[in-house]
Design an enzyme around this catalytic site. Structure first.
Site, PDB file in Angstrom:
ATOM      1  N   LYS A 109      15.220   4.543  19.412  1.00 29.60           N
ATOM      2  CA  LYS A 109      14.207   5.539  20.145  1.00 29.60           C
ATOM      3  C   LYS A 109      12.964   5.458  19.195  1.00 29.60           C
ATOM      4  CE  LYS A 109      16.855   9.087  20.968  1.00 29.60           C
ATOM      5  NZ  LYS A 109      17.838  10.213  21.712  1.00 29.60           N
ATOM      6  N   GLY A 164      11.948   4.107  15.623  1.00 25.24           N
ATOM      7  CA  GLY A 164      11.514   2.608  15.048  1.00 25.24           C
ATOM      8  C   GLY A 164      12.588   1.856  15.553  1.00 25.24           C
ATOM      9  N   GLU A 187       9.908  17.037  14.495  1.00 27.27           N
ATOM     10  CA  GLU A 187      10.412  16.702  12.936  1.00 27.27           C
ATOM     11  C   GLU A 187       9.460  17.779  12.050  1.00 27.27           C
ATOM     12  OE1 GLU A 187       8.849  13.142  10.783  1.00 27.27           O
ATOM     13  OE2 GLU A 187      10.940  12.994   9.974  1.00 27.27           O
ATOM     14  N   GLU A 244       9.960   1.825  10.353  1.00 26.60           N
ATOM     15  CA  GLU A 244      10.984   2.971  10.015  1.00 26.60           C
ATOM     16  C   GLU A 244      10.155   4.220  10.010  1.00 26.60           C
ATOM     17  OE1 GLU A 244      14.019   2.079   8.946  1.00 26.60           O
ATOM     18  OE2 GLU A 244      13.842   0.231   9.015  1.00 26.60           O
ATOM     19  N   LYS A 249       0.711  -1.150   0.001  1.00 23.54           N
ATOM     20  CA  LYS A 249      -0.049   0.110   0.123  1.00 23.54           C
ATOM     21  C   LYS A 249       0.718   1.294   0.028  1.00 23.54           C
ATOM     22  CE  LYS A 249      -1.907   2.920   2.737  1.00 23.54           C
ATOM     23  NZ  LYS A 249      -1.783   3.992   1.927  1.00 23.54           N
ATOM     24  N   PRO A 250       1.111   1.668  -1.070  1.00 17.18           N
ATOM     25  CA  PRO A 250       1.875   3.084  -1.431  1.00 17.18           C
ATOM     26  C   PRO A 250       1.067   4.169  -0.525  1.00 17.18           C
ATOM     27  CG  PRO A 250       0.738   2.514  -3.429  1.00 17.18           C
ATOM     28  CD  PRO A 250       0.240   1.680  -2.488  1.00 17.18           C
ATOM     29  N   GLY A 271      10.020   8.399  12.163  1.00 11.95           N
ATOM     30  CA  GLY A 271      10.400   9.750  11.703  1.00 11.95           C
ATOM     31  C   GLY A 271      11.754  10.112  12.353  1.00 11.95           C
ATOM     32  N   CYS A 311      13.557  11.560   5.600  1.00 13.26           N
ATOM     33  CA  CYS A 311      13.729  11.102   7.005  1.00 13.26           C
ATOM     34  C   CYS A 311      14.991  11.050   7.609  1.00 13.26           C
ATOM     35  CB  CYS A 311      13.026   9.676   7.177  1.00 13.26           C
ATOM     36  SG  CYS A 311      13.911   8.704   6.286  1.00 13.26           S
ATOM     37  N   THR A 334       6.185   8.593  13.017  1.00 16.30           N
ATOM     38  CA  THR A 334       6.144   7.875  14.415  1.00 16.30           C
ATOM     39  C   THR A 334       4.779   7.900  14.898  1.00 16.30           C
ATOM     40  OG1 THR A 334       8.239   8.611  14.670  1.00 16.30           O
ATOM     41  CG2 THR A 334       7.065   8.428  16.940  1.00 16.30           C
ATOM     42  N   ALA A 335       3.895   8.869  14.614  1.00 15.32           N
ATOM     43  CA  ALA A 335       2.447   8.895  15.103  1.00 15.32           C
ATOM     44  C   ALA A 335       1.763   7.434  14.651  1.00 15.32           C
ATOM     45  CB  ALA A 335       1.955   9.948  14.804  1.00 15.32           C
ATOM     46  N   LEU A 363       0.081 -10.288  17.471  1.00 14.26           N
ATOM     47  CA  LEU A 363       1.038 -10.900  17.199  1.00 14.26           C
ATOM     48  C   LEU A 363       1.993 -11.149  15.991  1.00 14.26           C
ATOM     49  CD1 LEU A 363       0.351 -13.409  20.089  1.00 14.26           C
ATOM     50  CD2 LEU A 363       1.668 -11.458  20.400  1.00 14.26           C
TER      51      LEU A 363
HETATM   52  P1  NAD Z   1       2.498   8.688   7.265  1.00 15.69           P
HETATM   53  O1  NAD Z   1       2.511   8.078   8.600  1.00 15.69           O
HETATM   54  O2  NAD Z   1       1.312   9.778   7.081  1.00 15.69           O
HETATM   55  O3  NAD Z   1       1.964   7.547   6.306  1.00 15.69           O
HETATM   56  C1  NAD Z   1       2.652   6.346   5.798  1.00 15.69           C
HETATM   57  C2  NAD Z   1       1.758   5.338   5.381  1.00 15.69           C
HETATM   58  O4  NAD Z   1       0.899   4.972   6.330  1.00 15.69           O
HETATM   59  C3  NAD Z   1       0.951   5.766   4.360  1.00 15.69           C
HETATM   60  O5  NAD Z   1       0.881   4.908   3.115  1.00 15.69           O
HETATM   61  C4  NAD Z   1      -0.383   6.034   4.843  1.00 15.69           C
HETATM   62  O6  NAD Z   1      -1.382   5.900   4.078  1.00 15.69           O
HETATM   63  C5  NAD Z   1      -0.319   4.901   5.854  1.00 15.69           C
HETATM   64  N1  NAD Z   1      -1.343   4.992   6.924  1.00 15.69           N
HETATM   65  C6  NAD Z   1      -1.719   6.070   7.490  1.00 15.69           C
HETATM   66  N2  NAD Z   1      -2.583   5.960   8.571  1.00 15.69           N
HETATM   67  C7  NAD Z   1      -2.652   4.498   8.423  1.00 15.69           C
HETATM   68  C8  NAD Z   1      -3.434   3.562   9.353  1.00 15.69           C
HETATM   69  N3  NAD Z   1      -4.227   4.011  10.247  1.00 15.69           N
HETATM   70  N4  NAD Z   1      -3.151   2.331   9.205  1.00 15.69           N
HETATM   71  C9  NAD Z   1      -2.225   1.870   8.245  1.00 15.69           C
HETATM   72  N5  NAD Z   1      -1.699   2.735   7.533  1.00 15.69           N
HETATM   73  C10 NAD Z   1      -1.731   3.983   7.591  1.00 15.69           C
HETATM   74  O7  NAD Z   1       3.802   9.276   6.734  1.00 15.69           O
HETATM   75  P2  NAD Z   1       3.973  10.077   5.544  1.00 15.69           P
HETATM   76  O8  NAD Z   1       3.499  11.653   5.784  1.00 15.69           O
HETATM   77  O9  NAD Z   1       3.570   9.722   4.204  1.00 15.69           O
HETATM   78  O10 NAD Z   1       5.609  10.018   5.544  1.00 15.69           O
HETATM   79  C11 NAD Z   1       6.366  10.878   6.235  1.00 15.69           C
HETATM   80  C12 NAD Z   1       7.000  10.237   7.594  1.00 15.69           C
HETATM   81  O11 NAD Z   1       7.802   8.988   7.079  1.00 15.69           O
HETATM   82  C13 NAD Z   1       8.065  11.304   8.287  1.00 15.69           C
HETATM   83  O12 NAD Z   1       7.801  10.988   9.601  1.00 15.69           O
HETATM   84  C14 NAD Z   1       9.409  10.712   7.752  1.00 15.69           C
HETATM   85  O13 NAD Z   1      10.234  10.780   8.688  1.00 15.69           O
HETATM   86  C15 NAD Z   1       8.836   8.955   7.731  1.00 15.69           C
HETATM   87  N6  NAD Z   1       9.925   8.424   6.913  1.00 15.69           N
HETATM   88  C16 NAD Z   1      10.599   7.338   7.835  1.00 15.69           C
HETATM   89  C17 NAD Z   1      11.477   6.473   6.910  1.00 15.69           C
HETATM   90  C18 NAD Z   1      12.518   5.495   7.458  1.00 15.69           C
HETATM   91  O14 NAD Z   1      13.271   4.883   6.803  1.00 15.69           O
HETATM   92  N7  NAD Z   1      12.720   5.714   8.699  1.00 15.69           N
HETATM   93  C19 NAD Z   1      11.703   7.092   5.381  1.00 15.69           C
HETATM   94  C20 NAD Z   1      11.163   7.705   4.876  1.00 15.69           C
HETATM   95  C21 NAD Z   1       9.825   8.387   5.578  1.00 15.69           C
END
Ligand code: NAD
Length: 486
Positions: free
Chosen positions: A458, A461, A388, A257, A182-183, A259, A291, A237-238, A251
């Site tokens: 931390k 993730g 962030e 991965e 799911k993108p 923020g 990120c 992170t949220a 389980l």
């Molecule tokens: P997001 O958390 O809003 O969304 C990420 C994915 O989760 C999307 O596909 C979204 O549709 C899905 N999603 C949202 N609510 C959901 C739910 N209730 N249940 C299941 N899936 C749900 O993040 P974003 O705004 O797309 O991306 C930016 C964030 O991603 C930043 O915090 C960034 O740091 C982080 N990020 C982390 C890495 C890493 O490798 N650690 C890489 C890239 C981005």
């Protein structure tokens, strides 16, 4: 700001399930917006829970045959994926640029080749999956097997759609898992291209399924689906906290991965000009929507004024503009909500006593552009320093000693990346070891390769992408003991 007419035309997207394109059950659609103009350029299907059900069922059905396909054949498929990505590099780069607003040169030079290299790397690693024979103190032949997990739910964010789906799909498929991807709602286009391309490379029907849709509907259905064996999540992170709790309740193993808010430390002995180049790259790379970007600059006090002066002169000259212009370094934010968030943080910074050294405002006119912005003199406990921002915004703080630099660097809830600039080799090793981060760069930024793992500590993730570490996360160990007496 004028826009070139180089934009590709993209038709409406459907779901890809069991090797076929189909409409979403509820006929729901998502708008796909060009962030440079604000125009809706196409739509994608909005999957419902019943579409997710079908996709998981297809992945389950395809799993036994894919698991039992010799690793050598799975590797061949992945190698063909890599070759096809490069054959279609221009098309994929243009679609990614349109969808995310990424500068076309970044898509061509980083996103597309990195995705290809990731498939190539895991094609090679597919051949290394092996167990071990163990000596036991009773008459038995004892060995371990590495087995795939089953159906992987891959949930990816908006900022690196192609790369971050590759870092999940390539190791998952190499290990013999099947996938439902799911993108992000806002940036579904390259995932749809990849569905076709994986099929052309020889991935059997159902091995990879793509469900475009919203997080609360399609994402949620996937997270809690009993037919999913592992959740590989990249995002905020949220949302990650929520995803981990749902997966935990069921389980299911997860990798998270999340923020980041990396510190970039410049020691007084650093090569100043190289350090400033790295500082700029670290905070404007991917328009700051990275990120592992470096939005928190910590400068040893004797260099503080000099670095601020250089940044004040250099940053306004960074080319901001149409992502399809080959000279563009900073494009638009990927969506209106991201731009609004950055504007809000800049307002908060000023209200908290921050001094704007460069930029500081959105670019007027169409699209979601924000000037690269440098803010000095904020206190360490400022929200803008701790949280962030995820935009082209750099905060700059002075420090006096190495200990203080490490303490400031480690003082946020995040721990994804960190970096330092120094010519002192002993200090480089010492400080790298003390930083709370999954990856540390010295004297450059964003050096990445599929062989080098990254991931968080931390609130950033757990689990690692890339390297043999990620492959291990897509397998489990089974012990087999065969009595030699009966
Ligand atoms: P997001 O958390 O809003 O969304 C990420 C994915 O989760 C999307 O596909 C979204 O549709 C899905 N999603 C949202 N609510 C959901 C739910 N209730 N249940 C299941 N899936 C749900 O993040 P974003 O705004 O797309 O991306 C930016 C964030 O991603 C930043 O915090 C960034 O740091 C982080 N990020 C982390 C890495 C890493 O490798 N650690 C890489 C890239 C981005």
């Amino acid at each position: 700001m004028t826009m070139t007419d180089a934009r590709p035309k993209v038709g409406p997207g459907q779901l890809y399930v069991a090797g076929r394109w189909r409409q979403a059950a509820g006929d729901g659609r998502l708008d796909v917006v060009d962030p440079a103009t604000g125009d809706v350029v196409t739509t994608a299907a909005a999957a419902t829970a019943s579409d997710v059900d079908s996709a998981v069922a297809a992945a389950r059905a395809a799993f036994p045959a894919w698991r039992d396909t010799p690793a050598r054949e799975r590797a061949r498929v992945l190698r063909r994926v890599s070759a096809l990505i490069m054959d279609r590099a221009d098309e994929i780069a243009a679609v990614e640029s349109l969808d995310v607003g990424k500068p076309i040169m970044l898509c061509r030079n980083v996103d597309v080749p990195t995705a290809a290299e990731t498939y190539e790397y895991y094609a090679a690693l597919a051949l290394t999956i092996e167990g071990a024979q163990r000596g036991v103190p009773f008459p038995a032949h004892a060995y371990t097997r590495r087995e795939p997990l089953g159906v992987v739910a891959a949930i990816t964010p908006f900022n690196f759609p192609l790369i971050l789906s590759s870092t999940k799909l390539a190791p998952a498929l190499a290990a013999g898992n099947t996938v439902v991807h799911k993108p992000a709602d806002e940036t579904p286009l390259s995932a749809l291209l990849m569905a076709d391309l994986l099929t052309e490379a020889g991935a059997p029907a159902g091995v990879v399924n793509v469900v475009t849709g919203t997080g609360p509907v399609a994402g949620e259905a996937l997270l809690s689906h009993p037919g999913v064996d592992k959740v590989a999540f990249t995002g905020s992170t949220a949302v990650g906290r929520h995803a981990a709790s749902v997966a935990g309740a069921n389980l299911k193993p997860v990798t998270m991965e999340l923020g980041g808010n990396a510190a970039h430390i410049v020691f007084a002995d650093a090569d100043l000009s190289a350090a400033v180049d790295a500082v700029i790259k670290a905070f404007v790379f991917n328009t700051g929507q990275f990120c592992m970007g470096g939005p928190r600059l910590l400068v040893q006090r004797s260099r503080y004024a000099a670095i601020l002066e250089i940044l004040g002169q250099a940053v306004p000259g960074i080319p901001v503009g149409d992502p399809f212009d080959e000279a563009t370094v900073v494009g638009p934010m990927a969506g209106e909500r991201h731009l609004a968030k950055v504007e809000d943080y800049v307002r908060v910074a000023v209200s908290e006593g921050g001094r704007v050294v460069a930029g500081g405002a959105r670019v007027p006119g169409q699209g979601f552009f924000h000037q690269p912005t440098v803010i000095a003199d904020l206190p360490a406990d400022s929200r803008v320093v701790r949280e962030e921002i995820f935009g082209p915004v750099l905060t700059v703080q002075p420090f006096d000693t190495e200990d203080e630099a490490v303490e400031l660097a480690n003082s946020t809830a995040y721990g994804l990346a960190a970096g330092l600039q120094t010519r002192d080799v002993a200090r480089a090793h010492r400080v790298a070891a003390r930083l709370d981060a999954g990856i540390v760069w010295v004297n450059d930024w964003a050096m990445l390769d599929p062989s080098m793992p990254f991931g968080g500590v931390k609130s950033s993730g757990f689990g690692r992408e890339n390297g043999p570490e990620a492959l291990a996360d897509y397998t489990r160990t089974k012990s087999v003991l065969i009595s030699l007496e009966h």
